[in-house]
Design a protein around this motif. Structure first.
Motif, PDB file in Angstrom:
ATOM      1  N   GLY A  34       0.785  -1.224   0.000  1.00  0.00           N
ATOM      2  CA  GLY A  34       0.000   0.000   0.000  1.00  0.00           C
ATOM      3  C   GLY A  34       0.813   1.268   0.000  1.00  0.00           C
ATOM      4  N   THR A  35       2.124   1.139   0.236  1.00  0.00           N
ATOM      5  CA  THR A  35       3.034   2.288   0.245  1.00  0.00           C
ATOM      6  C   THR A  35       4.263   1.904  -0.567  1.00  0.00           C
ATOM      7  OG1 THR A  35       3.784   1.447   2.404  1.00  0.00           O
ATOM      8  CG2 THR A  35       2.260   3.312   2.426  1.00  0.00           C
ATOM      9  N   LEU A  36       4.096   1.832  -1.854  1.00  0.00           N
ATOM     10  CA  LEU A  36       5.092   1.246  -2.764  1.00  0.00           C
ATOM     11  C   LEU A  36       6.466   1.891  -2.669  1.00  0.00           C
ATOM     12  CD1 LEU A  36       5.670  -0.696  -5.155  1.00  0.00           C
ATOM     13  CD2 LEU A  36       4.804   1.101  -6.665  1.00  0.00           C
ATOM     14  N   GLY A  37       6.499   3.236  -2.638  1.00  0.00           N
ATOM     15  CA  GLY A  37       7.782   3.928  -2.570  1.00  0.00           C
ATOM     16  C   GLY A  37       8.682   3.558  -3.729  1.00  0.00           C
ATOM     17  N   GLY A  53       0.875  -2.787  -6.311  1.00  0.00           N
ATOM     18  CA  GLY A  53       1.652  -1.725  -5.677  1.00  0.00           C
ATOM     19  C   GLY A  53       0.903  -0.405  -5.762  1.00  0.00           C
ATOM     20  N   ILE A  54       0.695   0.234  -4.614  1.00  0.00           N
ATOM     21  CA  ILE A  54      -0.070   1.480  -4.549  1.00  0.00           C
ATOM     22  C   ILE A  54       0.806   2.588  -3.961  1.00  0.00           C
ATOM     23  CG2 ILE A  54      -2.120   2.607  -3.573  1.00  0.00           C
ATOM     24  CD1 ILE A  54      -3.287  -0.245  -3.162  1.00  0.00           C
ATOM     25  N   GLU A 103       5.984  10.543  -8.360  1.00  0.00           N
ATOM     26  CA  GLU A 103       7.394  10.203  -8.612  1.00  0.00           C
ATOM     27  C   GLU A 103       7.667   8.733  -8.295  1.00  0.00           C
ATOM     28  OE1 GLU A 103      10.311  12.769  -6.905  1.00  0.00           O
ATOM     29  OE2 GLU A 103       9.359  14.607  -7.640  1.00  0.00           O
ATOM     30  N   ALA A 104       7.046   8.219  -7.240  1.00  0.00           N
ATOM     31  CA  ALA A 104       7.213   6.808  -6.891  1.00  0.00           C
ATOM     32  C   ALA A 104       6.608   5.917  -7.967  1.00  0.00           C
ATOM     33  CB  ALA A 104       6.561   6.522  -5.537  1.00  0.00           C
ATOM     34  N   ILE A 105       5.493   6.326  -8.522  1.00  0.00           N
ATOM     35  CA  ILE A 105       4.842   5.549  -9.581  1.00  0.00           C
ATOM     36  C   ILE A 105       5.746   5.478 -10.816  1.00  0.00           C
ATOM     37  CG2 ILE A 105       2.883   5.501 -11.177  1.00  0.00           C
ATOM     38  CD1 ILE A 105       2.171   4.676  -8.317  1.00  0.00           C
ATOM     39  N   VAL A 106       6.320   6.592 -11.191  1.00  0.00           N
ATOM     40  CA  VAL A 106       7.228   6.619 -12.348  1.00  0.00           C
ATOM     41  C   VAL A 106       8.439   5.731 -12.079  1.00  0.00           C
ATOM     42  CG1 VAL A 106       8.773   8.064 -13.717  1.00  0.00           C
ATOM     43  CG2 VAL A 106       6.476   8.889 -13.143  1.00  0.00           C
TER      44      VAL A 106
END
Length: 314
Positions: free
Chosen positions: A31-34, A54-55, A60-63
């Motif tokens: 829930g906090t992918l980072g 992954g959430i 920026e974390a998603i990219v």
């Protein structure tokens, strides 16, 4: 695959892998992918038939983590907040999951990127938003918050004993000019806490103030208990929620929430039978939090305040 571990070094990694995964073919959520450090190792531990989601609310974390999907076909990346997990799962046509990990707080990458405004060590614009495309920035918050409200969040979100003085100095500072940078906020704190006291404070004197402002800007505390309860409702029987916290306020909420869900009965203690109808959702898998071991404490200074609590669905 290689991943930049400097983005966010995964804390308590071995302990997470040991306690989170109960079914190698199951469905899991980070829930906090980072930076994806935990997620990469979870995926390696799962079978190709498993699913992992992954959430993260930080674009920026998603990219950064988007390359994971190129290496693992059973991985799904979602830009959202874990508070919305039931809705996320519904959109993915998933009813229940086998486990969920929450690594609360701010990531190493967010702290070490000056223009995010999370750090008191860099002179940067006051932002502090996890998702800088939404909500108000720390700059907007600090230039409009009332003295009473600012004092309250310093007490409640950071246990800051100098809360009243810092709130007074904030009002004084912005009476002459608006706060614009992180060093403006550091100046407010320095003006409030006497130098001889600052000298004896463990760590940076503005650490607690920055923590409180970040929590307020990102609304991290108020929805947390409800989010934990919703996530536990999403677990299959035997599924586990693993939560890593980094300060006493978060840890207290997690501990109390787990305790309530383990024993939700609201009947008077001396009542001969339960009439409220509330049943336990499960139990704390461990009674005391798991703490980092000696090697991790030496290797990663930011692991020192970490605590891992685990709840297992009935």
């Amino acid at each position: 695959m290689n991943i930049d571990t400097n983005y966010h070094v995964p804390i308590l990694l071995n302990e997470i892998l040991e306690n989170l995964i109960t079914n190698r073919n199951g469905i899991y959520v980070d829930g906090t992918l980072g930076g994806g450090g935990h997620t990469i190792e979870i995926l390696k531990s799962l079978s190709p038939d498993a699913k992992h989601i992954g959430i993260d609310r930080d674009p920026e974390a998603i990219v950064h983590a988007s390359s994971i999907a190129n290496h693992f076909s059973n991985f799904t990346l979602v830009h959202n907040n874990f508070h919305n997990l039931p809705e996320i799962l519904e959109n993915l046509n998933i009813s229940k999951i086998d486990g969920c990990l929450l690594d609360l707080g701010v990531s190493s990458h967010q702290i070490d990127t000056p223009d995010r405004g999370f750090s008191y060590n860099f002179d940067a614009p006051l932002d502090m938003r996890m998702d800088n495309s939404k909500g108000i920035s720390a700059k907007e918050y600090l230039n409009t918050v009332s003295k009473q409200e600012f004092e309250r969040i310093l007490y409640n979100y950071a246990d800051e004993s100098w809360a009243k003085r810092i709130a007074d100095k904030l009002i004084e500072f912005r009476a002459t000019k608006p706060l614009k940078t992180t060093f403006d906020l550091v100046t407010v704190v320095d003006n409030a806490i006497p130098q001889k006291v600052r000298y004896n404070i463990k760590g940076h004197s503005a650490k607690k103030t920055f923590q409180a402002v970040r929590i307020a800007v990102n609304d991290e505390i108020q929805p947390l208990e409800n989010a934990l309860t919703q996530i536990i409702h999403c677990l299959k029987p035997g599924g586990r929620l693993c939560v890593i916290t980094f300060h006493s306020i978060e840890d207290r909420i997690v501990k109390n929430c787990f305790r309530t869900l383990e024993n939700p009965c609201t009947c008077p203690p001396k009542a001969p039978i339960c009439t409220c109808g509330k049943v336990p959702l499960g139990k704390s898998y461990i009674k005391k939090p798991i703490l980092p071991q000696f090697k991790e404490l030496n290797d990663n200074n930011r692991s020192h305040s970490a605590k891992l609590r685990i709840f297992e669905r009935k």
